[in-house]
Design a protein around this motif. Structure first.
Motif, PDB file in Angstrom:
ATOM      1  N   GLN A 253       0.833  -1.209   0.000  1.00 45.70           N
ATOM      2  CA  GLN A 253       0.000   0.000   0.000  1.00 45.70           C
ATOM      3  C   GLN A 253       0.868   1.260   0.000  1.00 45.70           C
ATOM      4  N   ARG A 254       1.923   1.228   0.809  1.00 47.20           N
ATOM      5  CA  ARG A 254       2.796   2.408   0.923  1.00 47.20           C
ATOM      6  C   ARG A 254       3.572   2.621  -0.376  1.00 47.20           C
ATOM      7  N   ALA A 255       4.102   1.552  -0.931  1.00 46.59           N
ATOM      8  CA  ALA A 255       4.852   1.697  -2.197  1.00 46.59           C
ATOM      9  C   ALA A 255       3.928   2.208  -3.301  1.00 46.59           C
ATOM     10  N   VAL A 256       2.686   1.695  -3.309  1.00 48.53           N
ATOM     11  CA  VAL A 256       1.717   2.161  -4.312  1.00 48.53           C
ATOM     12  C   VAL A 256       1.433   3.651  -4.108  1.00 48.53           C
ATOM     13  N   CYS A 257       1.382   4.078  -2.869  1.00 49.96           N
ATOM     14  CA  CYS A 257       1.152   5.499  -2.582  1.00 49.96           C
ATOM     15  C   CYS A 257       2.249   6.355  -3.206  1.00 49.96           C
TER      16      CYS A 257
ATOM     17  N   GLU B 247      -4.553  -9.837  -0.036  1.00 59.08           N
ATOM     18  CA  GLU B 247      -4.695  -8.403   0.217  1.00 59.08           C
ATOM     19  C   GLU B 247      -3.859  -7.595  -0.777  1.00 59.08           C
ATOM     20  N   GLY B 248      -2.664  -8.092  -1.073  1.00 59.39           N
ATOM     21  CA  GLY B 248      -1.805  -7.409  -2.050  1.00 59.39           C
ATOM     22  C   GLY B 248      -2.499  -7.328  -3.401  1.00 59.39           C
ATOM     23  N   ALA B 249      -3.092  -8.448  -3.820  1.00 55.62           N
ATOM     24  CA  ALA B 249      -3.782  -8.456  -5.119  1.00 55.62           C
ATOM     25  C   ALA B 249      -4.924  -7.448  -5.128  1.00 55.62           C
ATOM     26  N   ASP B 250      -5.642  -7.339  -4.005  1.00 58.12           N
ATOM     27  CA  ASP B 250      -6.741  -6.355  -3.937  1.00 58.12           C
ATOM     28  C   ASP B 250      -6.212  -4.932  -4.085  1.00 58.12           C
ATOM     29  N   ILE B 251      -5.090  -4.648  -3.430  1.00 57.90           N
ATOM     30  CA  ILE B 251      -4.508  -3.292  -3.489  1.00 57.90           C
ATOM     31  C   ILE B 251      -4.066  -2.979  -4.921  1.00 57.90           C
ATOM     32  N   ILE B 252      -3.412  -3.946  -5.555  1.00 57.13           N
ATOM     33  CA  ILE B 252      -2.936  -3.717  -6.930  1.00 57.13           C
ATOM     34  C   ILE B 252      -4.124  -3.505  -7.869  1.00 57.13           C
ATOM     35  N   ARG B 253      -5.144  -4.302  -7.686  1.00 60.45           N
ATOM     36  CA  ARG B 253      -6.309  -4.185  -8.575  1.00 60.45           C
ATOM     37  C   ARG B 253      -6.933  -2.794  -8.472  1.00 60.45           C
ATOM     38  N   SER B 254      -7.140  -2.324  -7.248  1.00 59.26           N
ATOM     39  CA  SER B 254      -7.803  -1.019  -7.146  1.00 59.26           C
ATOM     40  C   SER B 254      -6.875   0.095  -7.606  1.00 59.26           C
ATOM     41  N   ALA B 255      -5.570  -0.040  -7.385  1.00 54.76           N
ATOM     42  CA  ALA B 255      -4.629   0.990  -7.884  1.00 54.76           C
ATOM     43  C   ALA B 255      -4.639   1.013  -9.413  1.00 54.76           C
TER      44      ALA B 255
ATOM     45  N   GLY C  75      -5.613   3.950 -12.455  1.00 53.86           N
ATOM     46  CA  GLY C  75      -4.617   4.376 -13.451  1.00 53.86           C
ATOM     47  C   GLY C  75      -3.213   4.494 -12.900  1.00 53.86           C
ATOM     48  N   VAL C  76      -2.965   3.935 -11.713  1.00 50.03           N
ATOM     49  CA  VAL C  76      -1.627   3.993 -11.117  1.00 50.03           C
ATOM     50  C   VAL C  76      -0.710   3.026 -11.879  1.00 50.03           C
ATOM     51  N   PRO C  77       0.511   3.465 -12.238  1.00 50.58           N
ATOM     52  CA  PRO C  77       1.376   2.595 -13.052  1.00 50.58           C
ATOM     53  C   PRO C  77       2.097   1.531 -12.221  1.00 50.58           C
ATOM     54  N   VAL C  78       1.314   0.626 -11.648  1.00 48.83           N
ATOM     55  CA  VAL C  78       1.888  -0.430 -10.818  1.00 48.83           C
ATOM     56  C   VAL C  78       1.523  -1.789 -11.417  1.00 48.83           C
ATOM     57  N   LEU C  79       2.506  -2.694 -11.405  1.00 46.37           N
ATOM     58  CA  LEU C  79       2.324  -4.063 -11.878  1.00 46.37           C
ATOM     59  C   LEU C  79       2.759  -5.001 -10.756  1.00 46.37           C
ATOM     60  N   ALA C  80       2.311  -6.247 -10.846  1.00 49.49           N
ATOM     61  CA  ALA C  80       2.692  -7.197  -9.792  1.00 49.49           C
ATOM     62  C   ALA C  80       3.025  -8.559 -10.378  1.00 49.49           C
TER      63      ALA C  80
ATOM     64  N   GLY D 147      -5.993 -10.256 -14.320  1.00 43.91           N
ATOM     65  CA  GLY D 147      -5.010  -9.332 -14.894  1.00 43.91           C
ATOM     66  C   GLY D 147      -4.191  -8.529 -13.905  1.00 43.91           C
ATOM     67  N   GLU D 148      -4.609  -8.447 -12.642  1.00 43.95           N
ATOM     68  CA  GLU D 148      -3.806  -7.613 -11.730  1.00 43.95           C
ATOM     69  C   GLU D 148      -2.468  -8.267 -11.377  1.00 43.95           C
ATOM     70  N   VAL D 149      -2.353  -9.559 -11.595  1.00 44.29           N
ATOM     71  CA  VAL D 149      -1.045 -10.222 -11.447  1.00 44.29           C
ATOM     72  C   VAL D 149      -0.562 -10.548 -12.858  1.00 44.29           C
ATOM     73  N   SER D 150       0.561  -9.935 -13.234  1.00 41.74           N
ATOM     74  CA  SER D 150       0.993  -9.978 -14.638  1.00 41.74           C
ATOM     75  C   SER D 150       1.985 -11.081 -14.948  1.00 41.74           C
ATOM     76  N   VAL D 151       2.733 -11.517 -13.945  1.00 40.88           N
ATOM     77  CA  VAL D 151       3.908 -12.366 -14.189  1.00 40.88           C
ATOM     78  C   VAL D 151       3.980 -13.455 -13.123  1.00 40.88           C
ATOM     79  N   ILE D 152       4.423 -14.644 -13.540  1.00 41.27           N
ATOM     80  CA  ILE D 152       4.785 -15.694 -12.574  1.00 41.27           C
ATOM     81  C   ILE D 152       6.294 -15.924 -12.692  1.00 41.27           C
ATOM     82  N   SER D 153       6.999 -15.846 -11.575  1.00 37.13           N
ATOM     83  CA  SER D 153       8.454 -16.061 -11.554  1.00 37.13           C
ATOM     84  C   SER D 153       8.756 -17.079 -10.459  1.00 37.13           C
ATOM     85  N   THR D 154      10.037 -17.180 -10.087  1.00 33.46           N
ATOM     86  CA  THR D 154      10.374 -18.175  -9.048  1.00 33.46           C
ATOM     87  C   THR D 154      11.027 -17.602  -7.794  1.00 33.46           C
ATOM     88  N   ASP D 155      11.736 -16.465  -7.915  1.00 32.63           N
ATOM     89  CA  ASP D 155      12.567 -16.008  -6.792  1.00 32.63           C
ATOM     90  C   ASP D 155      13.549 -17.108  -6.390  1.00 32.63           C
TER      91      ASP D 155
END
Ligand code: URP
Ligand code: ZN
Ligand code: ZN
Length: 475
Positions: free
Chosen positions: A226-230, A248-256, A260-265, A309-317
């Motif tokens: 939430q803070r980074a999105v801010c 919760e993260g997915a919900d925050i990204i979706r509403s951002a 029109g906030v330029p955030v991807l996840a 669509g709010e989650v754009s990528v699957i990776s591994t870390d």
């Protein structure tokens, strides 16, 4: 038209749709797509009854990373061989400055690790760890071909942590330079407080490694996202949340994104297929990673986020530690080397649990594993899609044939796997990197050192496949 190689009669997944037919390769590039391409003089690879999909981009890996008092044990040789076996043809690692170093020195260090070792192509995100020293070095790194940066909201003990001032200032620069900031979002002040409250001999004796999930409730990640999105919304600087693990993260990204906030996840495949019940196991400490595995409801929400669509990528870390390294914890969960192996199983897990499990179509899987990561990280159109003119990076997988996950037969340096014993489809029968066969009949045949560094110009393109590249292919 003549070709060096023709992949024949496969079900080919392109950004514009799928067709049954051929892929013609000349040199390192895809030269044609269509039905019954001319095979005269070409090396023919039969893909009958197989899917031909774009090589996977794993845009979040750590190879030979000094971390948690040790060094992660998959290096550029084993890590890229593991990736190739799992259909991965491009990786993006994180160049992290050692104490006192500049961003440029960090890039040099990571280039040296990869040089002569990598089987597949690679590049790095550049980690800004000391804002006051690094702020004026960012532009030069963009000019050098590194338009993605990373900041960690935790890991003060590693000397990596960024505060809000750094996040805000870096995002301003991302906007100015056409670059993108990746953020590890966990709320350090509250997290440290929760760890301190639980760090007693009695609780460690009683709960062991279960204290890892117990001290990281979902709000630790959610507040930080939430803070980074801010700061992203305030500055307009493109932001990409790495390894998102919570609903919760997915919900925050979706509403951002709706604002029109330029955030991807991105999420990682382990957050889609494993939950924190693994910490009940005798060897539960092996599964410790940051952020930690969450609950089934988070897994379900992340699958939904991928489809919506709010989650754009699957990776591994990927950040591999052996059993001996993991044993460094000696009963204190704060000392567990954090991370797990992943490159070799990214595609098989996503295919088996995602596509065969009914969460994603085959085409959606390719969008999340290849097309989107390439676009977002500034590697398209060269990487990420089966299109004429792109690098011939391909994986050929059988729709149903399974392999049992067994560390003894895998390329990773790990002597364990979070998925040990799982029967997975989607291992790569044949992997091609820039037109060269590097995996044949499920075995690595390519030589290390052939992988190339990939310079990039910009990053942060929106995540959407195009629909115009089917190039005359029969539907
Ligand atoms: O546990 C993890 N994820 N290890 C690698 C470092 C990071 O935070 O990505
Ligand atoms: Zn992280
Ligand atoms: Zn990471």
């Amino acid at each position: 038209m003549s070709f060096d190689r023709v992949i024949r009669h496969g079900r080919v997944v392109t950004p514009g749709g799928s067709f049954t037919g051929d892929v013609g390769i000349r040199g390192e590039k895809i030269a044609a797509l269509g039905a019954d391409l001319d095979c005269e003089g070409a090396d023919v690879i039969d893909a009958t009854d197989h899917y031909v999909i774009p090589g996977v981009l794993d845009v979040h890996v750590h190879l030979a990373l000094p971390f948690c008092g040790t060094v992660s044990s998959d290096d550029y040789r084993t890590g890229t061989r593991a990736g190739a076996r799992g259909g991965v043809t491009t990786i993006i690692d994180f160049a992290i400055p050692y104490a006192g170093e500049s961003l440029s020195e960090a890039a040099d260090n990571w280039l040296a690790k990869a040089d002569g070792e990598a089987l597949i192509d690679y590049t790095f995100h550049i980690c800004v760890t000391r804002w006051d020293d690094h702020r004026d070095q960012i532009k030069a790194m963009v000019d050098r071909g590194f338009p993605t940066f990373k900041e960690f909201m935790i890991y003060a003990s590693e000397g990596w942590q960024s505060d809000d001032r750094a996040l805000f200032g870096t995002l301003e620069k991302m906007r100015e330079y056409g670059a993108m900031l990746l953020v590890h979002a966990e709320s350090s002040r509250v997290l440290d407080e929760l760890i301190a409250r639980h760090h007693t001999p009695e609780l460690m004796q009683r709960y062991g490694a279960r204290l890892h999930p117990m001290t990281r409730p979902n709000f630790v990640e959610a507040e930080a996202i939430q803070r980074a999105v801010c700061w992203c919304e305030a500055t307009g600087g493109p932001l990409y949340i790495v390894h998102m693990s919570t609903g919760e993260g997915a919900d925050i990204i979706r509403s951002a994104q709706h604002r029109g906030v330029p955030v991807l996840a991105e999420t990682c495949v382990q957050y889609l297929v494993l939950d924190d019940s693994v910490f009940e196991r005798e060897d539960g400490h092996l599964f410790a990673c940051c952020p930690q595995l969450k609950k089934p409801k988070d897994m379900a929400r992340l699958w939904d986020g991928l489809r919506h669509g709010e989650v754009s990528v699957i990776s591994t870390d990927t950040c591999t530690f052996t059993r001996v390294q993991k044993a460094m914890w000696e009963g204190d969960w704060t000392k567990i080397p954090m991370g797990m192996p992943g490159l070799e199983t990214l595609l098989p897990l996503t295919y088996t649990r995602g596509v065969l499990g009914g969460h994603l179509t085959l085409e959606e899987m390719c969008t999340k594993l290849s097309t989107n990561p390439a676009r977002i990280m500034g590697l398209a159109p060269r990487k990420g899609g089966i299109t004429v003119g792109a690098d011939a990076d391909l994986a050929i997988i059988h729709p149903t044939k399974t392999h049992r996950v067994d560390p003894a037969t895998m390329e990773t340096n790990a002597d364990w796997s979070p998925y040990e014993g799982w029967e997975l489809a989607g291992f790569s029968r044949t992997t091609l990197s820039r037109g060269e066969v590097i995996v044949d009949e499920y075995r690595v045949v390519g030589r290390e050192g052939r992988g190339q560094w990939l310079p990039r110009i910009t990053a942060g393109q929106p995540a959407e496949p195009t629909t115009k590249d089917i190039a005359g292919a029969a539907a």
